[in-house]
Design a protein around this motif. Structure first.
Motif, mmCIF file in Angstrom:
data_model
loop_
_atom_site.group_PDB
_atom_site.id
_atom_site.type_symbol
_atom_site.label_atom_id
_atom_site.label_comp_id
_atom_site.label_asym_id
_atom_site.label_seq_id
_atom_site.Cartn_x
_atom_site.Cartn_y
_atom_site.Cartn_z
ATOM 1 N N ARG A 179 0.830 -1.207 0.000
ATOM 2 C CA ARG A 179 0.000 0.000 0.000
ATOM 3 C C ARG A 179 0.865 1.258 0.000
ATOM 4 O O ARG A 179 0.599 2.197 -0.705
ATOM 5 N N TRP A 180 1.895 1.255 0.849
ATOM 6 C CA TRP A 180 2.850 2.359 0.872
ATOM 7 C C TRP A 180 4.135 1.910 1.560
ATOM 8 O O TRP A 180 4.138 0.919 2.285
ATOM 9 N N SER A 181 5.213 2.648 1.301
ATOM 10 C CA SER A 181 6.508 2.354 1.887
ATOM 11 C C SER A 181 7.273 3.671 2.017
ATOM 12 O O SER A 181 7.174 4.526 1.135
ATOM 13 N N ARG A 182 8.032 3.825 3.111
ATOM 14 C CA ARG A 182 8.766 5.075 3.303
ATOM 15 C C ARG A 182 9.880 4.912 4.324
ATOM 16 O O ARG A 182 9.877 3.977 5.123
ATOM 17 N N ASP A 183 10.829 5.858 4.276
ATOM 18 C CA ASP A 183 11.895 5.950 5.274
ATOM 19 C C ASP A 183 11.456 6.883 6.385
ATOM 20 O O ASP A 183 10.765 7.864 6.125
#
Length: 142
Positions: A82-86
């Motif tokens: 769905r989403w990915s982030r640092d």
């Protein structure tokens, strides 16, 4: 399930969600609790995951994080990203330990270089707090 032991397990009463390290990357799995059969598996290596923490189930999503501050959200139904982030800015900071995310008040709290408050549906930062250079070793939200 993977090359290493699961780091932790989240459950919704029907399914278990577990993450485990692989030789290269990591694996997130969803297992049927009644039969033990895998429902789906998701390789996390391409997302920068090598040492995942305990997954966090939030309604229709499961959220994982790593000791490098990477956070990703997957659909519980099929494991779709769905989403990915640092959460560590440059993505290069390695934390001494993986502090598992916490769900409170409809938001996900993730500790890295500071505590990030994230919208679990969209992955957007709602806020952040903490002192520079101080990484939490435990996260509890009241």
């Amino acid at each position: 399930m993977g090359d290493g032991l699961p780091r932790g397990v989240a459950t919704d009463g029907e399914h278990a969600y577990a993450s485990a390290p692989l030789r290269q990357g990591a694996l997130l799995s969803c297992l049927d609790l009644a039969t033990g059969a895998p429902r789906w598996q998701r390789a996390l290596g391409g997302l920068g995951f090598d040492s995942p923490g305990t997954p966090l189930r939030t309604g229709e999503h499961v959220i994982c994080r790593t000791d490098h501050g990477r956070v990703a959200c997957f659909a519980t139904r099929d494991g779709a990203l769905r989403w990915s982030r640092d959460t560590c800015g440059d993505g290069g900071l390695q934390l001494l330990r993986t502090v598992d995310p916490v769900l409170a008040g409809g938001a996900v709290f993730v500790a890295s270089d500071k505590v990030h408050v994230i919208d679990p549906l969209r992955g957007l930062t709602l806020g952040a707090l903490g002192a520079p250079g101080r990484t939490p070793e435990l996260l509890a939200v009241d």
